[in-house]
Design a protein around this motif. Structure first.
Motif, PDB file in Angstrom:
ATOM      1  N   ASP A  92      45.780  -6.208  40.077  1.00 24.04           N
ATOM      2  CA  ASP A  92      45.506  -4.869  40.103  1.00 24.04           C
ATOM      3  C   ASP A  92      45.217  -4.245  41.519  1.00 24.04           C
ATOM      4  O   ASP A  92      44.266  -3.277  41.771  1.00 24.04           O
ATOM      5  CB  ASP A  92      43.781  -5.157  39.705  1.00 24.04           C
ATOM      6  CG  ASP A  92      42.841  -6.032  40.364  1.00 24.04           C
ATOM      7  OD1 ASP A  92      43.405  -6.732  41.295  1.00 24.04           O
ATOM      8  OD2 ASP A  92      41.802  -6.024  40.104  1.00 24.04           O
ATOM      9  N   ASP A  93      46.167  -4.780  42.367  1.00 31.44           N
ATOM     10  CA  ASP A  93      45.989  -3.815  43.811  1.00 31.44           C
ATOM     11  C   ASP A  93      47.202  -3.290  44.175  1.00 31.44           C
ATOM     12  O   ASP A  93      48.248  -4.022  44.361  1.00 31.44           O
ATOM     13  CB  ASP A  93      45.867  -5.149  44.592  1.00 31.44           C
ATOM     14  CG  ASP A  93      45.700  -4.680  46.281  1.00 31.44           C
ATOM     15  OD1 ASP A  93      45.635  -3.539  46.455  1.00 31.44           O
ATOM     16  OD2 ASP A  93      45.241  -5.622  47.107  1.00 31.44           O
ATOM     17  N   PRO A  94      47.154  -1.914  44.148  1.00 33.06           N
ATOM     18  CA  PRO A  94      48.100  -1.062  44.621  1.00 33.06           C
ATOM     19  C   PRO A  94      48.806  -1.374  45.810  1.00 33.06           C
ATOM     20  O   PRO A  94      49.842  -1.300  46.308  1.00 33.06           O
ATOM     21  CB  PRO A  94      47.564   0.302  44.352  1.00 33.06           C
ATOM     22  CG  PRO A  94      46.540   0.162  43.612  1.00 33.06           C
ATOM     23  CD  PRO A  94      45.837  -1.082  43.712  1.00 33.06           C
ATOM     24  N   ALA A  95      47.812  -1.874  46.853  1.00 29.52           N
ATOM     25  CA  ALA A  95      48.167  -2.215  48.231  1.00 29.52           C
ATOM     26  C   ALA A  95      49.195  -3.361  48.233  1.00 29.52           C
ATOM     27  O   ALA A  95      50.136  -3.221  49.134  1.00 29.52           O
ATOM     28  CB  ALA A  95      46.889  -2.494  49.108  1.00 29.52           C
ATOM     29  N   GLU A 199      46.250   4.684  48.059  1.00 27.67           N
ATOM     30  CA  GLU A 199      46.519   4.527  46.741  1.00 27.67           C
ATOM     31  C   GLU A 199      45.442   3.922  45.982  1.00 27.67           C
ATOM     32  O   GLU A 199      44.787   4.232  45.092  1.00 27.67           O
ATOM     33  CB  GLU A 199      47.900   4.089  46.377  1.00 27.67           C
ATOM     34  CG  GLU A 199      49.205   5.119  46.757  1.00 27.67           C
ATOM     35  CD  GLU A 199      48.964   6.318  46.034  1.00 27.67           C
ATOM     36  OE1 GLU A 199      49.309   6.546  44.879  1.00 27.67           O
ATOM     37  OE2 GLU A 199      48.709   7.187  46.616  1.00 27.67           O
ATOM     38  N   ARG A 200      45.002   2.920  46.660  1.00 29.55           N
ATOM     39  CA  ARG A 200      43.964   1.914  45.939  1.00 29.55           C
ATOM     40  C   ARG A 200      42.463   2.650  46.045  1.00 29.55           C
ATOM     41  O   ARG A 200      41.962   2.687  44.789  1.00 29.55           O
ATOM     42  CB  ARG A 200      43.798   0.628  46.642  1.00 29.55           C
ATOM     43  CG  ARG A 200      42.644  -0.271  46.114  1.00 29.55           C
ATOM     44  CD  ARG A 200      42.050  -0.997  47.379  1.00 29.55           C
ATOM     45  NE  ARG A 200      43.005  -2.253  47.596  1.00 29.55           N
ATOM     46  CZ  ARG A 200      42.959  -3.107  48.261  1.00 29.55           C
ATOM     47  NH1 ARG A 200      41.968  -2.833  49.467  1.00 29.55           N
ATOM     48  NH2 ARG A 200      43.731  -4.141  48.810  1.00 29.55           N
ATOM     49  N   ARG A 201      42.492   3.613  46.988  1.00 29.14           N
ATOM     50  CA  ARG A 201      41.168   4.420  47.134  1.00 29.14           C
ATOM     51  C   ARG A 201      41.248   5.686  46.003  1.00 29.14           C
ATOM     52  O   ARG A 201      40.301   5.942  45.423  1.00 29.14           O
ATOM     53  CB  ARG A 201      40.874   4.855  48.389  1.00 29.14           C
ATOM     54  CG  ARG A 201      40.423   3.617  49.277  1.00 29.14           C
ATOM     55  CD  ARG A 201      40.597   4.324  50.681  1.00 29.14           C
ATOM     56  NE  ARG A 201      40.094   3.463  51.819  1.00 29.14           N
ATOM     57  CZ  ARG A 201      40.000   3.612  52.983  1.00 29.14           C
ATOM     58  NH1 ARG A 201      40.482   4.768  53.559  1.00 29.14           N
ATOM     59  NH2 ARG A 201      39.714   2.715  53.922  1.00 29.14           N
ATOM     60  N   LYS A 205      40.022   0.476  40.869  1.00 29.73           N
ATOM     61  CA  LYS A 205      40.309  -0.673  40.311  1.00 29.73           C
ATOM     62  C   LYS A 205      41.106  -0.285  38.854  1.00 29.73           C
ATOM     63  O   LYS A 205      40.535   0.166  38.133  1.00 29.73           O
ATOM     64  CB  LYS A 205      39.124  -1.523  40.291  1.00 29.73           C
ATOM     65  CG  LYS A 205      39.496  -2.914  39.753  1.00 29.73           C
ATOM     66  CD  LYS A 205      38.136  -3.723  39.678  1.00 29.73           C
ATOM     67  CE  LYS A 205      38.333  -5.359  39.247  1.00 29.73           C
ATOM     68  NZ  LYS A 205      39.209  -6.090  40.220  1.00 29.73           N
TER      69      LYS A 205
END
Length: 479
Positions: A92-95, A199-201, A205
């Motif tokens: 679940d982490d775009p980073a 992108e995560r921000r 989530k």
């Protein structure tokens, strides 16, 4: 006069495409024609453009059939297992996805071919970007930076050109620049992580359900459960892609990607009729063989992709109607990228045919202040950033660099040192609309060149300057 016209032509062209007042194809054709006629080319401009088209025709053919081949591989599901594997690793982490994109692009760039790097990276990861709602522009930025930095490898082209133009050994140019390469790659990784955090921000989530990781059963719901996150309903159907920004800031995206074959609502449709699961290993073997022969450099690349595309069509779509449909599915990407390559031939043909390139080089060496003479290596490194963006590597390394090196030699600067400084502009060069590979990248990702440039140019400039700075610090580029 030629200097003024050449510089004005470049400025006008960049202004039109960055401000989206004209498409790259229109700007690449009409702006050089107008300036060429004003420079007195007359009817001779036809021969200039024809020469440019002849030079780039093999590249256009290669890109045409490369898009067909790898488009077919996406259609038939060759990269689906890769996507599911990356989903498991990214979760679940775009980073993590963005950093993984940089690493993958760096590894694939070892073959020295930008087009291959972008095809493989985009084919493998674009489906995942769309699943997670991450902006595809981030993919093009990260892949472009990684490949541009790796482009100083001796077998990548620029280093060999610089060495040949100045009569030095490629190893004498590249080996001392390894610390610069390492630092450049670190800077790319930092940019990648920062973009991933942004992108995560923006997205928040995201929960990826296990049904993404496995094919839908024949007796169950055929829809693909992709995302649970902000505004995603019950998770049984793919959500609409999130907004890519407001367009108000330099890093905002105001265009959504074009439709891609095999994608539905931002998700890879695992029940698409083009899937060929029984031919997975056959297609994998064909792709591996293609890349192996590509690396061996024993067959002309356009011919190689023509043959591979023909074999892929026959194997996967034996009926004539299916073959035609397979080509048509990717027609938008084919037309856009091939048109830009042929249009770029107008710019390169006019600049060379009218003598603008030579005039700018001579003018530049004449206007440089005397006090910069002892620092010519640094000057050349800085100049390589815009020069290699606005002209081909051949034009810069064989036309401009020898003139600059001759000036530097008067101050005791060795040709090998000049060559090292000249390759530091490659991260910026790879973002040029004159580079067919970058046109292929943005076409496959379905983003506009203007949006790519808004996010990538200043980052590429910093990567280039960091490589130049490290070269100076370790003493391989004289201060």
């Amino acid at each position: 006069m030629l200097v003024v016209l050449g510089l004005l032509m470049v400025v006008t062209f960049m202004f039109l495409i960055i401000t989206k007042r004209a498409t790259p194809v229109v700007a690449l054709i009409l702006v050089p024609v107008a300036f060429g006629l004003f420079a007195g080319a007359g009817l001779g401009i036809s021969d200039m453009i024809s020469d440019g088209i002849k030079d780039l025709a093999p590249t256009a053919a290669m890109l045409f059939f490369a898009i067909v081949f790898f488009g077919i591989m996406i259609d038939v599901g060759l990269f689906d297992p890769v996507v599911r594997l990356v989903v498991r690793l990214v979760r679940d982490d775009p980073a993590k996805l963005v950093v993984g994109t940089a690493v993958l692009a760096m590894i694939v760039s070892l073959d020295g071919d930008g087009s291959t790097t972008f095809i493989i990276t985009t084919s493998a990861l674009l489906p995942l970007y769309l699943k997670l709602g991450v902006s595809p522009v981030v993919l093009t930025v990260v892949a472009g930076l990684a490949n541009g930095t790796m482009n100083i490898l001796p077998w990548g082209g620029p280093t060999t050109r610089a060495a040949a133009a100045l009569g030095v050994s490629p190893s004498d140019v590249f080996v001392p620049m390894i610390p610069s390469l390492v630092v450049g790659l670190i800077v790319v990784m930092i940019f990648s992580y920062h973009l991933g955090i942004m992108e995560r921000r923006r997205i928040g989530k995201i929960e990826i359900r296990e049904s993404v990781l496995a094919r839908s059963g024949s007796g169950g719901d055929s829809s693909v459960a992709v995302l649970d996150g902000p505004g995603t309903g019950n998770g049984t159907t793919p959500p609409a892609r999130p907004s890519m920004g407001t367009g108000d800031g330099p890093d905002d995206i105001d265009e959504t990607p074009a439709s891609n074959s095999g994608f539905t609502g931002g998700a890879l449709d695992e029940n698409r009729p083009t899937l060929r699961p029984k031919l997975l290993w056959v297609n994998a073997g064909l792709t591996v063989a293609l890349l192996a022969v590509l690396g061996m450099d024993v067959i002309s690349i356009p011919v190689l992709f023509m043959i591979a595309a023909g074999i892929a069509l026959v194997i996967n779509f034996p009926r004539v109607a299916e073959q035609q449909a397979a080509i048509t599915r990717h027609s938008s990407s084919i037309v856009s990228v091939v048109a830009m390559v042929l249009a770029a031939a107008v710019l390169t043909g006019v600049m060379s045919g009218t003598g603008m390139v030579e005039a700018i080089a001579q003018w530049l060496t004449g206007v440089l202040p005397t006090f910069l003479g002892p620092h010519m290596a640094i000057v050349i490194g800085v100049l390589s950033i815009p020069f290699t963006f606005f002209m081909s590597n051949d034009a810069f390394y064989f036309g401009v660099l020898p003139v600059l090196s001759e000036t530097a030699g008067k101050y005791g600067i060795d040709p090998s040192e000049v060559a090292r400084a000249s390759i530091t502009g490659q991260p910026f060069h790879m973002q040029s609309p004159l580079v067919p590979a970058i046109l292929l990248l943005v076409a496959l990702a379905g983003v506009s060149l203007a949006d790519h440039h808004k996010k990538v140019l200043w980052r590429a400039g910093l990567v280039s300057l960091s490589m130049l700075g490290v070269g100076v610090l370790v003493g391989v580029i004289p201060f």
